[in-house]
Enzyme design. Structure first.
Site, PDB file in Angstrom:
ATOM      1  N   GLU A   1      -1.580  -9.159   3.342  1.00 36.96           N
ATOM      2  CA  GLU A   1      -1.390  -9.786   4.659  1.00 36.96           C
ATOM      3  C   GLU A   1      -2.722 -10.124   5.321  1.00 36.96           C
ATOM      4  O   GLU A   1      -2.784 -11.013   6.167  1.00 36.96           O
ATOM      5  CB  GLU A   1      -0.532  -8.891   5.562  1.00 36.96           C
ATOM      6  CG  GLU A   1      -1.181  -7.621   6.104  1.00 36.96           C
ATOM      7  CD  GLU A   1      -1.116  -6.416   5.159  1.00 36.96           C
ATOM      8  OE1 GLU A   1      -0.957  -6.631   3.927  1.00 36.96           O
ATOM      9  OE2 GLU A   1      -1.248  -5.277   5.642  1.00 36.96           O
TER      10      GLU A   1
ATOM     11  N   HIS B   1      -3.679  -4.891   0.621  1.00 33.20           N
ATOM     12  CA  HIS B   1      -3.086  -5.485   1.830  1.00 33.20           C
ATOM     13  C   HIS B   1      -3.193  -7.015   1.784  1.00 33.20           C
ATOM     14  O   HIS B   1      -4.113  -7.587   2.369  1.00 33.20           O
ATOM     15  CB  HIS B   1      -3.800  -4.948   3.078  1.00 33.20           C
ATOM     16  CG  HIS B   1      -3.488  -3.525   3.338  1.00 33.20           C
ATOM     17  ND1 HIS B   1      -2.405  -3.127   4.083  1.00 33.20           N
ATOM     18  CD2 HIS B   1      -4.087  -2.389   2.928  1.00 33.20           C
ATOM     19  CE1 HIS B   1      -2.359  -1.809   4.135  1.00 33.20           C
ATOM     20  NE2 HIS B   1      -3.368  -1.331   3.434  1.00 33.20           N
TER      21      HIS B   1
ATOM     22  N   CYS C   1       0.832  -1.202   0.000  1.00 34.78           N
ATOM     23  CA  CYS C   1       0.000   0.000   0.000  1.00 34.78           C
ATOM     24  C   CYS C   1       0.869   1.256   0.000  1.00 34.78           C
ATOM     25  O   CYS C   1       1.365   1.653  -1.043  1.00 34.78           O
ATOM     26  CB  CYS C   1      -0.984  -0.047   1.157  1.00 34.78           C
ATOM     27  SG  CYS C   1      -2.386   1.034   0.872  1.00 34.78           S
TER      28      CYS C   1
HETATM   29  N1  GLN Z   1      -1.625   6.741   3.178  1.00 36.98           N
HETATM   30  C1  GLN Z   1      -1.853   6.045   1.976  1.00 36.98           C
HETATM   31  C2  GLN Z   1      -3.257   6.267   1.453  1.00 36.98           C
HETATM   32  O1  GLN Z   1      -4.137   6.687   2.153  1.00 36.98           O
HETATM   33  C3  GLN Z   1      -1.585   4.565   2.126  1.00 36.98           C
HETATM   34  C4  GLN Z   1      -2.557   3.872   3.013  1.00 36.98           C
HETATM   35  C5  GLN Z   1      -2.087   2.533   3.470  1.00 36.98           C
HETATM   36  O2  GLN Z   1      -0.915   2.211   3.397  1.00 36.98           O
HETATM   37  N2  GLN Z   1      -3.010   1.734   3.992  1.00 36.98           N
HETATM   38  O3  GLN Z   1      -3.538   5.990   0.306  1.00 36.98           O
END
Ligand code: GLN
Length: 543
Positions: A516, A514, A380
């Site tokens: 994970e 994600h 992410c």
């Molecule tokens: N801060 C970034 C966003 O809002 C990544 C978010 C994250 O890693 N879950 O897109």
């Protein structure tokens, strides 16, 4: 009709109620029963989505887009049952719904009160959205004696007595501490906690006593006597070497038998915990080791990245190596110390994250891994920063950044204002509420043939869970591709980059989602299997 098992906790928090609930659920599954686990959280936030990881640990995202308590991650990993929005409520959510209805005049002039209105809402949650489950295990967050959990305790008390009492039971998890100076295990905290629970109208049926050592039979009998619980039903829960031993330990202590006995049920098949035994053995007895350096914030708090830690260890289970995780505080990383801190890595990982603080250190780590051919996994935020790093270094746009950090003309990563969710268009504005408004939950992505990602997954369409507000700007994709950074997966409409990779690098993959959250000990996620495999190759090079 489903049977309900309510799990409460006493004496102190962090006794592992969630793991206890998940382990019991797994045992009941092995006996041939269908289970569901739910979490009732007494705090006033509507969900944990806006809470700091220091306060709450990881936010676990479900397929259907709920931001929930991290215990739901344990539930999924232990049972394989996909959690849903309808498996987690908080006081905040209950009050929000009630107040909305009150404003619409739906209470027809009545006074709205904790009993019955709040307790009724909680009872409705307990048995809503079920689908032929034999058991529903409901874990109540917090510790008995907390003011905010009172409506929840009252609701489960009512639920038990309003329905057939033989269809629900109470399990209370307590602590039996060892006092070194007197050399004794102490039962008094358990007695007090049960007394408190009984004063709220709940007589526990089973006590799960956490302890760092065997609790002698005499002490267990004493607890039974003082707490009005059958001797057999005072069960010790001794600290395990790995969480995957907990179901096995519970089986040896006969927790499953006591539960089935209470409900007058037989096992539907002979129980075989080979799966848990294999996993525990692989975790405890494996010799080889790889070192994964995770560069992030909140490095002092293991709970902040619970699922990530688990998924890495699943990758280790699959590859039969121990995964040593070392957290590096990204704010402490600079040009001068990066070699000393990262050169020994078998893999570098930048996990999900928010905000500018520490982001330059993460970008530095990504550049280092890219240039030194160290396997890199960006999750992410870690994918977004990899795109920024590539634009800065390979396209020579030095002020490339994310609009999450600063106003910029070169926003490689920008705020998402609209995206497709199945047939619907989701829209956001810069001043939208923060809670529950990210791109959340499972979204499909199409993977490009012949890419590394395609090799890893073995298929060209995937569904993964998301939680982000910003997105890599696809205007940079074609220029980056000329420099060897490939966007190997996009949202089905082709608009949102989902996976970035560098084919010429031993293993460099960034994902906008994600992975994970979907990895399980007995079904490790393909990306974690592959990443740890690459780390093993690197470790040979590092030796
Ligand atoms: N801060 C970034 C966003 O809002 C990544 C978010 C994250 O890693 N879950 O897109």
């Amino acid at each position: 009709m489903a049977r309900f098992i309510f799990v409460t906790g006493g004496v102190v928090s962090s006794l592992g109620k969630g793991l206890a609930a998940a382990s019991l659920a797994s045992l009941l599954q092995h006996h041939g029963y269908k289970v569901r686990i739910r979490k009732l959280d007494p705090y006033l936030n509507v969900d944990p989505g806006t809470m700091s990881p220091y306060q709450h640990g990881e936010v676990y995202v479900t397929d259907d887009g709920a931001e929930t308590d991290l215990d739901l991650g344990h539930y999924e990993r232990f049972t394989g049952v996909t959690s849903k929005k309808s498996d987690n409520i908080t006081s905040g959510k209950v009050y929000q719904d009630i107040i909305k209805r009150e404003r619409k005049g739906e209470y027809l002039g009545g006074t709205v009160q904790v009993i019955p209105h709040v307790t009724n809402e909680i009872k409705k949650f307990i048995d809503n959205d079920l689908n032929g489950e034999d058991f529903v295990i409901c874990e109540i967050g917090g510790t008995i004696g907390d003011i905010e959990s009172l409506p929840f305790i009252e609701a489960i008390r009512q639920f038990h007595y309003e329905n057939d009492v033989s269809m629900s039971m109470f399990i209370h998890v307590t602590l039996v501490p060892f006092i070194a100076s007197s050399g004794e295990l102490k039962t008094k905290p358990t007695q007090h906690s049960v007394k408190e629970l009984r004063s709220l109208g709940i007589q526990p049926n089973i006590l799960l006593c956490r302890s760092d050592r065997e609790i002698p039979k005499d002490e267990r009998d004493k607890i039974a006597l003082f707490c009005n619980v059958k001797k057999n039903n005072v069960i010790q829960a001794i600290n395990a070497q790995t969480i995957y031993e907990v179901p096995i330990n519970f089986m040896y202590e006969e927790l499953d038998k006591r539960v089935l006995e209470y409900f007058n049920l037989d096992s539907k098949k002979s129980i075989d915990l080979k799966m848990w035994k294999n996993v525990s053995e692989l975790i405890l007895k494996t010799d080889g080791e790889v070192l994964i350096n995770i560069v992030g914030k909140y490095t002092g708090l293991a709970d902040a990245y619970k699922s990530l830690n688990e998924a890495l260890s699943h990758g280790g289970i699959f590859n039969k190596v121990k995964v040593k995780i070392n957290w590096i505080e990204s704010e402490d990383l600079n040009e001068a110390n990066i070699d000393e801190k990262l050169s020994c890595s078998d893999g570098v990982l930048v996990p999900g994250g928010f905000g500018k603080r520490g982001s330059e250190g993460k970008i530095l780590a990504i550049k280092y891994a890219r240039e030194k051919n160290i396997p890199y996994f960006g999750i992410c935020f870690g994918m977004q920063l990899a795109a920024i790093e590539a634009v800065r270094s390979l396209l020579d746009i030095k002020d490339a950044t994310s609009s999450e950090f600063d106003e910029t003309k070169a926003s490689v990563v920008g705020l998402m204002t609209e995206w497709a969710k199945e047939d619907q268009l989701e829209q956001r504005k810069i001043d939208s509420d923060l809670g529950g408004t990210m791109r959340l939950g499972a979204y499909k992505a199409k993977i490009r043939d012949n890419s590394k990602a395609f090799n890893v997954y073995g298929e060209d369409e995937i569904s993964e869970r998301h939680r982000h507000r910003y997105e890599v700007n696809n205007n940079y994709c074609s220029e980056l591709e000329k420099k060897g950074v490939i966007f190997s997966a996009f949202s089905p409409d082709g608009l949102l980059p989902e996976i970035l990779e560098i084919p010429s690098h031993p293993w460099f993959i960034g994902v906008q989602f994600h992975p994970e959250l979907k990895s399980k000990p007995f079904d490790p996620h393909p990306l974690f299997k592959s990443f740890i495999g690459a780390a093993i190759n690197r470790s040979k090079h590092n030796q």
